[in-house]
Design a protein around this motif. Sequence first.
Motif, PDB file in Angstrom:
ATOM      1  N   ASP B 119     -15.191 -44.013  23.146  1.00 35.14           N
ATOM      2  CA  ASP B 119     -15.875 -45.346  22.424  1.00 35.14           C
ATOM      3  C   ASP B 119     -17.524 -45.250  22.854  1.00 35.14           C
ATOM      4  O   ASP B 119     -18.147 -45.264  23.771  1.00 35.14           O
ATOM      5  N   THR B 120     -18.106 -44.984  21.533  1.00 37.83           N
ATOM      6  CA  THR B 120     -19.152 -45.064  21.300  1.00 37.83           C
ATOM      7  C   THR B 120     -19.829 -46.022  21.603  1.00 37.83           C
ATOM      8  O   THR B 120     -21.831 -46.115  20.950  1.00 37.83           O
ATOM      9  N   SER B 121     -19.856 -47.370  21.662  1.00 43.47           N
ATOM     10  CA  SER B 121     -21.052 -48.605  21.880  1.00 43.47           C
ATOM     11  C   SER B 121     -21.172 -48.564  22.557  1.00 43.47           C
ATOM     12  O   SER B 121     -22.093 -49.389  22.663  1.00 43.47           O
ATOM     13  N   ASN B 122     -21.132 -47.974  24.002  1.00 37.92           N
ATOM     14  CA  ASN B 122     -21.767 -48.423  25.006  1.00 37.92           C
ATOM     15  C   ASN B 122     -22.100 -47.344  25.771  1.00 37.92           C
ATOM     16  O   ASN B 122     -21.250 -47.190  27.102  1.00 37.92           O
ATOM     17  N   GLY B 123     -22.837 -46.292  25.544  1.00 37.32           N
ATOM     18  CA  GLY B 123     -22.368 -44.638  26.148  1.00 37.32           C
ATOM     19  C   GLY B 123     -21.976 -44.009  25.644  1.00 37.32           C
ATOM     20  O   GLY B 123     -21.521 -43.830  23.963  1.00 37.32           O
ATOM     21  N   PHE B 124     -20.651 -42.709  25.974  1.00 40.49           N
ATOM     22  CA  PHE B 124     -19.456 -42.105  25.435  1.00 40.49           C
ATOM     23  C   PHE B 124     -18.406 -41.884  26.591  1.00 40.49           C
ATOM     24  O   PHE B 124     -18.744 -41.022  27.603  1.00 40.49           O
ATOM     25  N   VAL B 125     -17.770 -42.809  25.939  1.00 42.91           N
ATOM     26  CA  VAL B 125     -16.527 -42.815  26.897  1.00 42.91           C
ATOM     27  C   VAL B 125     -15.803 -42.525  26.597  1.00 42.91           C
ATOM     28  O   VAL B 125     -15.062 -43.174  25.591  1.00 42.91           O
ATOM     29  N   VAL B 126     -14.669 -42.114  27.683  1.00 44.13           N
ATOM     30  CA  VAL B 126     -13.330 -41.261  27.278  1.00 44.13           C
ATOM     31  C   VAL B 126     -11.981 -41.817  27.888  1.00 44.13           C
ATOM     32  O   VAL B 126     -12.466 -41.394  29.159  1.00 44.13           O
ATOM     33  N   LYS B 127     -11.139 -41.998  27.158  1.00 45.91           N
ATOM     34  CA  LYS B 127     -10.326 -42.710  28.218  1.00 45.91           C
ATOM     35  C   LYS B 127      -9.584 -41.121  28.595  1.00 45.91           C
ATOM     36  O   LYS B 127      -9.180 -40.000  27.773  1.00 45.91           O
ATOM     37  N   THR B 128      -8.775 -40.719  29.881  1.00 43.29           N
ATOM     38  CA  THR B 128      -7.974 -40.027  30.611  1.00 43.29           C
ATOM     39  C   THR B 128      -7.573 -40.825  31.040  1.00 43.29           C
ATOM     40  O   THR B 128      -7.151 -41.246  32.002  1.00 43.29           O
ATOM     41  N   ASN B 129      -5.617 -39.768  31.500  1.00 40.86           N
ATOM     42  CA  ASN B 129      -5.081 -39.861  32.545  1.00 40.86           C
ATOM     43  C   ASN B 129      -5.186 -39.757  33.917  1.00 40.86           C
ATOM     44  O   ASN B 129      -6.308 -38.800  33.923  1.00 40.86           O
ATOM     45  N   VAL B 130      -5.555 -40.605  34.859  1.00 37.58           N
ATOM     46  CA  VAL B 130      -5.190 -40.306  35.982  1.00 37.58           C
ATOM     47  C   VAL B 130      -4.088 -40.816  37.055  1.00 37.58           C
ATOM     48  O   VAL B 130      -3.423 -41.196  35.798  1.00 37.58           O
ATOM     49  N   PHE B 131      -3.949 -39.783  38.449  1.00 36.28           N
ATOM     50  CA  PHE B 131      -3.045 -40.757  38.851  1.00 36.28           C
ATOM     51  C   PHE B 131      -1.401 -40.516  38.312  1.00 36.28           C
ATOM     52  O   PHE B 131      -0.888 -40.966  38.587  1.00 36.28           O
ATOM     53  N   SER B 132      -1.357 -38.688  37.820  1.00 34.06           N
ATOM     54  CA  SER B 132      -0.463 -38.080  37.032  1.00 34.06           C
ATOM     55  C   SER B 132      -0.142 -39.268  36.018  1.00 34.06           C
ATOM     56  O   SER B 132       1.049 -39.433  35.790  1.00 34.06           O
TER      57      SER B 132
END
Lengths: 246, 317
Positions: B119-132
Amino acid sequence: MKILVCISKAPDTTSKIDFTDGNTKFNESNVQYIVNPYDEWYALVRGLELKEANGGSVTIITVGTQADEAIMRKALAIGADEAVRVDAEPSNGLFVAQQIAKYAKENGFDLVLTGKETINYNGSQVGGMVAELMDAPFLSLASKMELNGTTATVELDVKGGKQVAEVNLPCVVSCAKGMAEQRIPNMRGIMAARTKPLQVVAADAVNGGSEIVSYELPPAKAECKMIDPENMDQLVELLHNEAKVI
Amino acid sequence: MSVLVFVDTSKGVSKAALEATYYGKKVAESTGGDVNVVTFGNAGDLPDLGKAGAQSVVVASGINSPDPQQLTRLVTQTAENKGASIIIISQDPVGKAVAPRVSARLNAGHAAPAIALPDTSNGFVVKTNVFSGKAFAHVNLTSDKKVISLLPNSIVPELGDGSAAVENFSGDLGNPGITFKDLKTQGGSVPLPEAELVVSAGRGLKGPENWGIVEDLAGALGAATACSRPVADIGWRPHHEHVGQTGVAIRPNLYIAAGISGAIQHLAGVNGSKTIVVINTDSEAPFFKAADYGIVGDAFEVLPRLTEAVKKFKASN
Ligand SMILES: Cc1cc2nc3c(=O)[nH]c(=O)nc-3n(C[C@H](O)[C@H](O)[C@H](O)COP(=O)(O)OP(=O)(O)OC[C@H]3O[C@@H](n4cnc5c(N)ncnc54)[C@H](O)[C@@H]3O)c2cc1C
Ligand SMILES: Nc1ncnc2c1ncn2[C@@H]1O[C@H](COP(=O)(O)O)[C@@H](O)[C@H]1O
């Protein structure tokens, strides 16, 4: 043989995951922390076995706050000789790797072992970063490892199978299932761990280039549709027309 | 900002390679710039990456083993030659060894494992998997250069009819740090993390001699097979089939679980699946809470019946 094992903490695998402060912080209340399973079961125990066979020492390193000393003592109880804590919030993988690589370079290790991944951040990144910063080879996803003088022979998980690889020390190895069997600390180990050296060093001010801005939980699943066990044609029909996956 | 995608094409252009290239194309569209691919190993089908949007493919033909140090130099030198500041790497075993090195070498923030476009609307934000897979994190990459490791099955590429120009890499990659020796292959033709359909079974199957009914269903569907951890630990099935928090994490379109209770550590590795079917004799099994379709029944009867239904469906479609 000087071995450095990277130990990270992780919430117990049965922890319920949720967040506070507008989904910006992991909710730590009621969470029991453990040694990240890959670090404990595979990296640490294989490190100890290699020391037992070849002589030398096993040092553990954790980038974390004082609260992490409990899991560090557990690693000492399992058999590590000494511990180092780099005093900082482990804000991202590159930050953590820079701290570990600096310590490793200054103190000259033959072998650096990490887990395959942390079960909370799942980045599989710290080991490879440490290797690059040390300008050393990185053996990723090792399920077996033997030492012969200054040569390490490892078996790696690769796409579609396993591959044997050879490398000269020093090197960094990320440890996966197969490397070793879990060791349960005994009373003597637990007593000894209390007086083993745990050194705290200051962190380097680096940035690492990333920050978690928020968390999100997966959407709740819709109610499960129950299918008559006699009627598998209906399941196939639903998988085709409703779920559209076959 | 221009994008460079690194993929392993030593066995040809895989689905994961097309996904990473298409992801790169979409990122380049939102940041303004072009998208090129760098790889090693050429099975002759490299121009196909153009279908997913690659303008060119740079190939280091001289490399015949995936040495992470050489591949890191290949990626960083090509990024420099192409003026790329965003690097996308498919998160397979080679990618897992290369991406962190590239990130450290470039002092670039790293997002892994990414499951969606930034999402580049505010920074450069990437969705990642966490907590398996029990949660997601939104990671802002704040450095000028950025590295993203993309989890397979996270994006559905729309393929066009482009053809990428293939260029040979010229430059000094130094010596390899690792000597690779014999390779033992195992598992089916599709690696489990890339499989779209997966049939999995647990302790409810009672013993390794009973896996025929699991393999029959997988065969009828063209699916990969997987298992729960105890099944791998007691040696009923090979370790590489173990899915879950401490095994392989997968996100297929369809995950069919027979005789698996659905412990939280098992769910962690599979709950990214699009559709989950659970077959269990116990209607109280926790897995039903995570399922889309549930069958309370005996796997020994239900699996063969489902296999027949699939075969009938395939024959008439
Ligand atoms: C730190 C840690 C990490 C772990 N990591 C993982 C992991 O990565 N992956 C993983 O899978 N587990 C993991 N586990 C183990 C997990 O907690 C469970 O013990 C495990 O998943 C159970 O496997 P299972 O469902 O095959 O067996 P069981 O829990 O024994 O379940 C068998 C199921 O089969 C059903 N059944 C019996 N007979 C039939 C029949 N004829 N037909 C249909 N159903 C039948 C039963 O009702 C039951 O629900 C981990 C545990 C710990 C502590
Ligand atoms: N804060 C930390 N301190 C020490 N070691 C760590 C830390 N975080 C990660 N590691 C090591 O790096 C491995 C990979 O972690 P990750 O890149 O987060 O998946 C872990 O298994 C640990 O061995």
